[in-house]
Design a protein around this motif. Structure first.
Motif, PDB file in Angstrom:
ATOM      1  N   LEU A  11      78.260  17.095  21.388  1.00 57.57           N
ATOM      2  CA  LEU A  11      79.425  16.827  20.551  1.00 57.57           C
ATOM      3  C   LEU A  11      80.208  15.636  21.078  1.00 57.57           C
ATOM      4  CD1 LEU A  11      80.648  20.483  20.006  1.00 57.57           C
ATOM      5  CD2 LEU A  11      79.246  19.088  18.484  1.00 57.57           C
TER       6      LEU A  11
ATOM      7  N   TRP B 273      80.417  15.599  12.449  1.00 58.11           N
ATOM      8  CA  TRP B 273      79.279  15.759  13.346  1.00 58.11           C
ATOM      9  C   TRP B 273      78.006  15.228  12.706  1.00 58.11           C
ATOM     10  CZ3 TRP B 273      80.506  21.446  15.128  1.00 58.11           C
ATOM     11  CH2 TRP B 273      81.604  21.411  15.999  1.00 58.11           C
TER      12      TRP B 273
ATOM     13  N   VAL C 105      75.143  14.366  15.506  1.00 56.22           N
ATOM     14  CA  VAL C 105      75.044  15.570  16.333  1.00 56.22           C
ATOM     15  C   VAL C 105      73.848  16.420  15.929  1.00 56.22           C
ATOM     16  CG1 VAL C 105      76.168  17.753  16.911  1.00 56.22           C
ATOM     17  CG2 VAL C 105      77.487  15.629  16.917  1.00 56.22           C
TER      18      VAL C 105
END
Length: 99
Positions: free
Chosen positions: A18, A73, A78
Motif C-alpha cells: 500500500l 489503490w 496495488v
C-alpha cells in the motif's frame, strides 16, 4: 466470533504494497485505517451489497470511503502488485499447475 475478513497473514502480505499515507498538514478528521478500508472493500465485494449499504457497525468507514480507497489503490497498482506477490508465493510452494 466470526473469522475476520482480513487475517493477520493476509494483512502482512497486503500492507507493504500500500502507498504511504499522505501527510495532513491542515489536520481534519483522521483517515480510516487501511486495514479497516480493506475489510470494507472485501465485505462489499464478497456480499455484493451496494457500497452505500456498508454497515457502519463494521468500523470500516463509509462505503464511499472504501470505494475511494479501492479506486486509489487500483490507480496506484496495488492490486497488480498483490497479484504478482501471490503468484510468486504459490509458485514457490509448487501450488500452481502451469499446464
Amino acid at each position: 466470533m466470526a473469522k475476520p475478513l482480513v487475517t493477520d497473514e493476509l494483512w502482512a502480505v497486503v500492507e507493504p504494497l500500500l502507498p504511504p499515507e499522505r501527510p495532513r498538514p491542515k489536520g481534519g478528521r483522521p483517515p480510516v485505517p487501511n486495514r479497516a478500508a480493506l475489510t470494507g472493500i472485501l465485505f462489499v465485494l464478497k456480499s455484493g451489497i451496494p457500497w452505500e449499504m456498508l454497515p457502519q457497525e463494521m468500523g470500516c468507514g463509509s462505503g464511499m470511503t472504501c470505494w475511494r480507497r479501492l479506486r486509489d489503490w487500483q490507480e496506484g497498482g496495488v492490486w497488480q502488485r498483490l497479484h504478482r506477490v501471490l503468484l510468486d508465493r504459490l509458485g514457490a510452494a509448487n501450488a500452481i499447475d502451469w499446464s
